[in-house]
Scaffold this active site. Structure first.
Site, PDB file in Angstrom:
ATOM      1  N   LYS A 173       0.838  -1.188   0.000  1.00 23.49           N
ATOM      2  CA  LYS A 173       0.000   0.000   0.000  1.00 23.49           C
ATOM      3  C   LYS A 173       0.874   1.240   0.000  1.00 23.49           C
ATOM      4  O   LYS A 173       1.590   1.500   0.963  1.00 23.49           O
ATOM      5  CB  LYS A 173      -0.880   0.039   1.244  1.00 23.49           C
ATOM      6  CG  LYS A 173      -1.934   1.131   1.149  1.00 23.49           C
ATOM      7  CD  LYS A 173      -2.577   1.427   2.485  1.00 23.49           C
ATOM      8  CE  LYS A 173      -1.936   2.604   3.160  1.00 23.49           C
ATOM      9  NZ  LYS A 173      -2.015   3.865   2.425  1.00 23.49           N
ATOM     10  N   GLY A 226       6.944   5.117   8.070  1.00 21.63           N
ATOM     11  CA  GLY A 226       5.954   6.171   8.285  1.00 21.63           C
ATOM     12  C   GLY A 226       6.113   6.774   9.654  1.00 21.63           C
ATOM     13  O   GLY A 226       7.193   6.720  10.251  1.00 21.63           O
ATOM     14  N   THR A 228       5.817   7.573  13.719  1.00 18.49           N
ATOM     15  CA  THR A 228       6.069   6.748  14.907  1.00 18.49           C
ATOM     16  C   THR A 228       4.760   6.260  15.535  1.00 18.49           C
ATOM     17  O   THR A 228       4.658   5.112  15.968  1.00 18.49           O
ATOM     18  CB  THR A 228       6.921   7.549  15.913  1.00 18.49           C
ATOM     19  OG1 THR A 228       8.204   7.754  15.301  1.00 18.49           O
ATOM     20  CG2 THR A 228       7.131   6.815  17.222  1.00 18.49           C
ATOM     21  N   THR A 230       1.895   5.671  14.021  1.00 14.25           N
ATOM     22  CA  THR A 230       1.346   4.586  13.192  1.00 14.25           C
ATOM     23  C   THR A 230       2.164   3.313  13.418  1.00 14.25           C
ATOM     24  O   THR A 230       1.604   2.221  13.504  1.00 14.25           O
ATOM     25  CB  THR A 230       1.403   4.971  11.697  1.00 14.25           C
ATOM     26  OG1 THR A 230       0.940   6.309  11.556  1.00 14.25           O
ATOM     27  CG2 THR A 230       0.554   4.054  10.854  1.00 14.25           C
ATOM     28  N   GLU A 248      10.452   1.587  10.055  1.00 12.83           N
ATOM     29  CA  GLU A 248      11.336   2.740   9.891  1.00 12.83           C
ATOM     30  C   GLU A 248      10.483   3.951  10.161  1.00 12.83           C
ATOM     31  O   GLU A 248       9.583   4.266   9.380  1.00 12.83           O
ATOM     32  CB  GLU A 248      11.936   2.732   8.477  1.00 12.83           C
ATOM     33  CG  GLU A 248      13.233   3.510   8.407  1.00 12.83           C
ATOM     34  CD  GLU A 248      13.021   4.954   8.052  1.00 12.83           C
ATOM     35  OE1 GLU A 248      13.054   5.797   8.983  1.00 12.83           O
ATOM     36  OE2 GLU A 248      12.808   5.246   6.870  1.00 12.83           O
ATOM     37  N   CYS A 282      13.078  11.702   6.520  1.00 10.23           N
ATOM     38  CA  CYS A 282      13.291  11.285   7.912  1.00 10.23           C
ATOM     39  C   CYS A 282      14.744  11.493   8.326  1.00 10.23           C
ATOM     40  O   CYS A 282      15.056  11.530   9.508  1.00 10.23           O
ATOM     41  CB  CYS A 282      12.865   9.839   8.099  1.00 10.23           C
ATOM     42  SG  CYS A 282      13.611   8.732   6.906  1.00 10.23           S
ATOM     43  N   GLU A 383       8.993  15.510  16.155  1.00 17.95           N
ATOM     44  CA  GLU A 383       9.324  15.567  14.727  1.00 17.95           C
ATOM     45  C   GLU A 383       8.391  16.552  14.018  1.00 17.95           C
ATOM     46  O   GLU A 383       7.169  16.415  14.077  1.00 17.95           O
ATOM     47  CB  GLU A 383       9.178  14.177  14.095  1.00 17.95           C
ATOM     48  CG  GLU A 383       9.693  14.147  12.655  1.00 17.95           C
ATOM     49  CD  GLU A 383       9.538  12.794  11.977  1.00 17.95           C
ATOM     50  OE1 GLU A 383       8.491  12.145  12.162  1.00 17.95           O
ATOM     51  OE2 GLU A 383      10.460  12.395  11.257  1.00 17.95           O
TER      52      GLU A 383
END
Ligand code: TXE
Length: 479
Positions: A173, A226, A228, A230, A248, A282, A383
């Protein structure tokens, strides 16, 4: 208006629900295509197709799998211009950047793993007593790959290329915010002769399609890049099902600038690590830690050059920053700039939404430099994932390390010094998965990639990815 399709069992198909989500061009703020609003029903069909395709694909000789993946790499390269424009339209990044980085890297991901798999050998351990062990590394089955919007095709292919090379089939996805190049890739996979069901691409929202992938009992492995939050949700779902997991997640990376650095190199690279891809990588350095004697000189030069960076229409080659990926993300970044001021930060340049002539509804933000904030405020702890950096000064190596490590994230960091011993000393003590000394974002695909702490679990890249996408099995033989 163009309607994208899912790619399931070798066919381009409409979602079962027959409903669609608006897809925005962030540079104009206008809807320009429609994405399948798929759900668990589509994921079930895709997983059944991937399960059915697994025995034949995993038994296909590596050389044949390699050949097909190399064909996909070649088709990506042949379509570089179209894919780069599509990536820019979907994401807001400058076209030149997509041409130079995103799309070539997507081709490299396929190329790298198509050839790596030909050299993938396993270990053998002989025992003196008359036994020999060997490790079979077998593909796991159906791999679930979920990717984000910041480097859409780059990160999507970073997962599916090693998964497929190792002999897994895939249900994937892409982000619903940037689905276009994954859709175009499905057309290229058909052209390349990838057998039906080997790769399935299901478009739609994370809470529907993503959640259906992570909770599906027939998908034993999940690779996710994606946010953190999630990642934590995915880990909660996957843990009781004992799925293999690679996460990641976010970063809040320090650039540690010592007074004895090569000043020009450090400034030039810091501009890049701060604002490349609108700061939506990131690996971007968002906390710039500068040794006191250099602080003012570095700050003034950084601010001077930042203020000159051109923000605007992503198709203009002279533009350094394009649009932020979505209105929602732009509002999030702007709210952090607001927060920084409430926390006592001083905006040295930027700090506002930018209205670009001819693109008035697009989502642009001026590159922003902030000083005067302590490490323990939210601006320096969370972030932001946009073109915003903060400056702090430090007096000793110990203080630099203490500031650098004082966050929940541990993805990347850069160290700037001409003193080799100091560079290695600091690198060893930084709690991050990836360190660059006197450079940034230099990527060798053989190296382990991933983060510590809340930046993730596991490593991908090189053999690490092939290990992750295979299950080791020890076979012990008496002779
Ligand atoms: O990411 P999400 P968002 C960071 C960055 C950003 C924040 C949130 O700080 O501001 O995360 O961004 C899918 N089950 N990064 O909300 O939602 C989703 O559809 C399964 C850092 O856009 O994590 C998309 O395909 N999947 C980052 C993917 O997860 C789910 C890159 C990533 O989106 C899901 C992007 C669920 N419940 C954001 N919910 C990096 N590390 O590079 C969503 N998804």
């Amino acid at each position: 208006m163009q309607k994208l399709s899912n790619y399931i069992n070798g066919n381009l198909s409409a979602p079962q629900s027959n409903s669609y989500i608006d897809n925005y061009n962030p540079s104009t703020g206008k809807v320009y295509s429609l994405i399948p609003d798929s759900d668990a029903a589509d994921v079930n069909i895709a997983t059944a197709a991937a399960t059915a395709a697994f025995p034949a694909w995993s038994a296909t000789p590596a050389a044949k799998r390699s050949e097909i993946l190399l064909k996909i790499a070649q088709l990506i390269t042949e379509n570089l211009d179209n894919l780069a424009i599509a990536e820019s339209t979907d994401n807001g990044k400058p076209v030149w950047l997509a041409k130079r980085v995103d799309i070539p890297r997507a081709a490299s991901n396929f190329h790298f793993y198509a050839t790596a798999i030909l050299h993938h050998a396993s270990e053998s351990h002989r025992m003196e007593e008359g036994f020999i062990n060997y490790t079979l590394r077998q593909p796991v089955g159906v791999a679930g790959c979920i990717s984000p919007w910041n480097l859409p095709l780059y990160l999507f292919s970073w997962k599916i290329a090693p998964a497929l090379a190792a002999g897994n089939t895939v249900v994937s996805k892409p982000s619903e915010i940037t689905p276009m190049t994954a859709y175009l890739l499905s057309e290229l996979c058909i052209k390349a002769g990838l057998p039906p069901g080997v790769l399935n691409i299901v478009h739609g929202y994370g809470h529907k399609v993503g959640a259906a992938i992570t909770s599906h009992p027939d998908i034993p492995l999940i690779s996710f890049t994606g946010g953190t939050k999630t990642g934590a949700e995915i880990a909660r779902t996957a843990a009781p099902m004992f799925k293999k997991l690679s996460l990641e997640l976010g970063g809040k990376n320090p650039n540690i600038i010592f007074a004895d650095c090569d000043f020009e190199e450090a400034i030039k690279t810091t501009l890049n690590s701060s604002f490349s891809n609108q700061g939506e990588i990131c690996l971007c350095g968002s906390r710039i830690l500068i040794e006191k004697p250099l602080y003012e000189k570095f700050r003034d030069e950084l601010v001077k050059r930042t203020a000159k960076m051109k923000v605007g229409n992503p198709t203009d080659d002279s533009v350094k920053l394009g649009a932020i990926v979505s209105e929602q993300h732009m509002q999030k970044v702007l709210s952090y700039i607001e927060l920084a001021q409430q926390e006592g930060g001083k905006i040295l340049c930027g700090g506002k939404r930018k209205i670009v002539e001819g693109f008035e509804d697009g989502y642009y933000i001026e590159p922003t430099v902030i000083e005067g904030l302590p490490q323990n405020c939210r601006t320096n702890m969370e972030e932001i994932f946009g073109p915003v950096v903060t400056l702090q000064s430090f007096e000793t190596e110990e203080e630099a390390l203490q500031l650098a490590n004082a966050i929940e994230f541990g993805l990347a960091g850069t160290i700037w010094t001409e003193n080799v011993s100091k560079a290695h000393r600091v690198a060893a003590q930084l709690k991050s998965g990836i360190i660059w000394i006197n450079c940034w974002l230099v990527r060798d695909l053989r190296t382990p990639f991933g983060g510590m702490k809340s930046s993730g679990v596991g490593r991908e890249g090189g053999w690490e990815a092939l290990r992750f996408f295979t299950e080791p099995k020890n076979v012990c033989v008496k002779y």
